[in-house]
Motif scaffolding. Structure first.
Motif, short mmCIF file in Angstrom:
data_model
loop_
_atom_site.label_atom_id
_atom_site.label_comp_id
_atom_site.label_asym_id
_atom_site.label_seq_id
_atom_site.Cartn_x
_atom_site.Cartn_y
_atom_site.Cartn_z
N ALA A 25 50.06 78.72 54.60
CA ALA A 25 50.63 78.84 55.95
C ALA A 25 49.91 79.91 56.75
CB ALA A 25 52.12 79.14 55.85
N ARG A 26 49.70 81.05 56.14
CA ARG A 26 49.00 82.13 56.84
C ARG A 26 47.59 81.69 57.24
NH1 ARG A 26 46.01 84.53 59.24
NH2 ARG A 26 45.47 86.76 59.29
N VAL A 49 53.64 78.06 62.01
CA VAL A 49 53.78 77.20 60.84
C VAL A 49 54.89 77.74 59.95
CG1 VAL A 49 51.36 76.43 60.87
CG2 VAL A 49 52.01 78.49 59.60
N GLU A 50 55.29 76.94 58.96
CA GLU A 50 56.43 77.31 58.12
C GLU A 50 56.22 76.75 56.72
OE1 GLU A 50 60.58 77.73 60.16
OE2 GLU A 50 60.41 75.72 59.32
N ALA A 51 56.29 77.59 55.70
CA ALA A 51 56.00 77.18 54.33
C ALA A 51 57.23 76.65 53.61
CB ALA A 51 55.42 78.36 53.55
N TYR A 52 57.01 75.61 52.80
CA TYR A 52 58.06 75.03 51.96
C TYR A 52 57.48 74.74 50.59
CZ TYR A 52 61.04 74.55 56.02
OH TYR A 52 61.80 74.82 57.12
N ARG A 53 58.14 75.21 49.55
CA ARG A 53 57.72 74.91 48.18
C ARG A 53 58.47 73.67 47.69
NH1 ARG A 53 57.78 81.14 46.15
NH2 ARG A 53 55.65 81.70 46.73
N GLY A 54 58.56 73.50 46.38
CA GLY A 54 59.19 72.31 45.83
C GLY A 54 60.48 72.61 45.09
N ASP A 99 47.62 68.82 42.69
CA ASP A 99 48.14 67.46 42.54
C ASP A 99 49.26 67.44 41.52
OD1 ASP A 99 48.40 64.81 42.92
OD2 ASP A 99 46.56 64.22 41.91
N GLY A 100 50.42 66.90 41.92
CA GLY A 100 51.57 66.82 41.02
C GLY A 100 52.56 67.95 41.19
N VAL A 101 52.21 68.96 41.97
CA VAL A 101 53.11 70.09 42.23
C VAL A 101 53.42 70.08 43.73
CG1 VAL A 101 53.46 72.58 42.08
CG2 VAL A 101 52.04 71.40 40.37
N PRO A 102 54.69 69.86 44.13
CA PRO A 102 55.00 69.67 45.54
C PRO A 102 55.02 70.96 46.36
CG PRO A 102 57.02 69.62 44.28
CD PRO A 102 55.89 69.71 43.28
N GLY A 103 54.58 70.83 47.58
CA GLY A 103 54.60 71.94 48.53
C GLY A 103 53.92 71.53 49.81
N ALA A 104 54.35 72.10 50.93
CA ALA A 104 53.75 71.74 52.21
C ALA A 104 54.03 72.82 53.24
CB ALA A 104 54.28 70.39 52.70
N VAL A 105 53.31 72.74 54.35
CA VAL A 105 53.50 73.66 55.46
C VAL A 105 53.85 72.84 56.70
CG1 VAL A 105 52.43 75.38 56.95
CG2 VAL A 105 51.88 75.33 54.51
N TRP A 190 59.10 83.01 55.60
CA TRP A 190 58.01 82.07 55.37
C TRP A 190 57.59 81.33 56.63
CZ3 TRP A 190 59.50 79.45 50.04
CH2 TRP A 190 59.38 80.43 49.04
N ARG A 191 58.01 81.82 57.78
CA ARG A 191 57.51 81.30 59.05
C ARG A 191 56.46 82.28 59.57
NH1 ARG A 191 59.38 81.80 64.61
NH2 ARG A 191 61.06 83.09 63.78
#
Length: 217
Positions: A25-26, A49-54, A99-105, A190-191
């Motif tokens: 995100a940073r 932006v804003e971070a999201y894990r899984g 790959d296989g570990v979820p997360g997105a911004v 995380w924003r």
């Protein structure tokens, strides 16, 4: 007067996004998201932006596991995760981690740096250019992003939507704070946003009703 676009010559590398979403995100501040549609091209410099894990982030779409809706969030990194929310508009995210570990911004706001005429046509209600992509729904609107763009590889130079390197935002201009519109884990800072940008959206604290609405759409 329109701001001149930053020199952007190459896509962001996938390996630079295959990291913790908070780190990604940073790094996304100052990058440029370019979208090419039959109507033309619009480019937006990301300023919020804003971070999201899984599995360890109760505010994430992936917290309860893998579904057909959040499949893209499970990787690989560098793809676009687009979802429909509130029965009204789309939001866009950059997938991170391995790959296989979820997360997105989540892409919350940006400054239009190219394609101003088309952006204004798509957002006729905007009172000023700073409002064109001020907020996640407005950002997807000016870029013309819809469900069909879910899964697009942003690192592919031939893709219709590309994430390009721009001028890095210096640390002294980066601010952090709680995420917007979430009912859980709202205290996490995380924003990330670029201080001084008029395109940064207004902070609104989340509620339980918003959280339920978001996860069911």
């Amino acid at each position: 007067m329109n701001a001149a676009p930053e020199p952007v010559t190459e896509p962001v590398r996938r390996q630079d996004l295959a990291v913790d979403p908070v780190v990604a995100a940073r790094s996304l501040l100052g990058t440029v998201l370019t979208s090419t549609t039959p109507e033309g091209e619009v480019a937006v410099r990301l300023v919020e932006v804003e971070a999201y894990r899984g599995g360890d982030d109760p505010a994430s779409h992936c917290y309860r596991g893998r579904t057909s809706r959040n499949e893209v969030m499970w990787g690989p990194a560098g793809h676009l995760y687009v979802y429909f929310v509130y029965g009204m508009h789309f939001c866009a995210n950059v997938v991170c981690l391995t790959d296989g570990v979820p997360g997105a911004v989540l892409l919350r706001a940006g400054e239009v740096v190219a394609g101003h005429d088309l952006a204004r046509e798509r957002r006729r209600t905007a009172r000023r250019d700073a409002d064109l992509a001020r907020g996640p729904a407005r950002l997807t609107t000016v870029l013309g992003l819809e469900r069909e763009h879910n899964g697009v590889d942003l690192t592919d130079p031939e893709a219709p939507v590309r994430l390009l390197t721009g001028d890095p935002v210096p640390d002294e201009r980066v601010r952090t704070g709680p995420r917007v519109g979430v009912a859980t884990a709202m205290e996490l800072p995380w924003r990330f946003w670029t201080d001084g940008s008029p395109a940064v959206s207004t902070y609104r604290r989340g509620t339980r009703r918003h959280r339920i609405k978001l996860t069911r759409d």
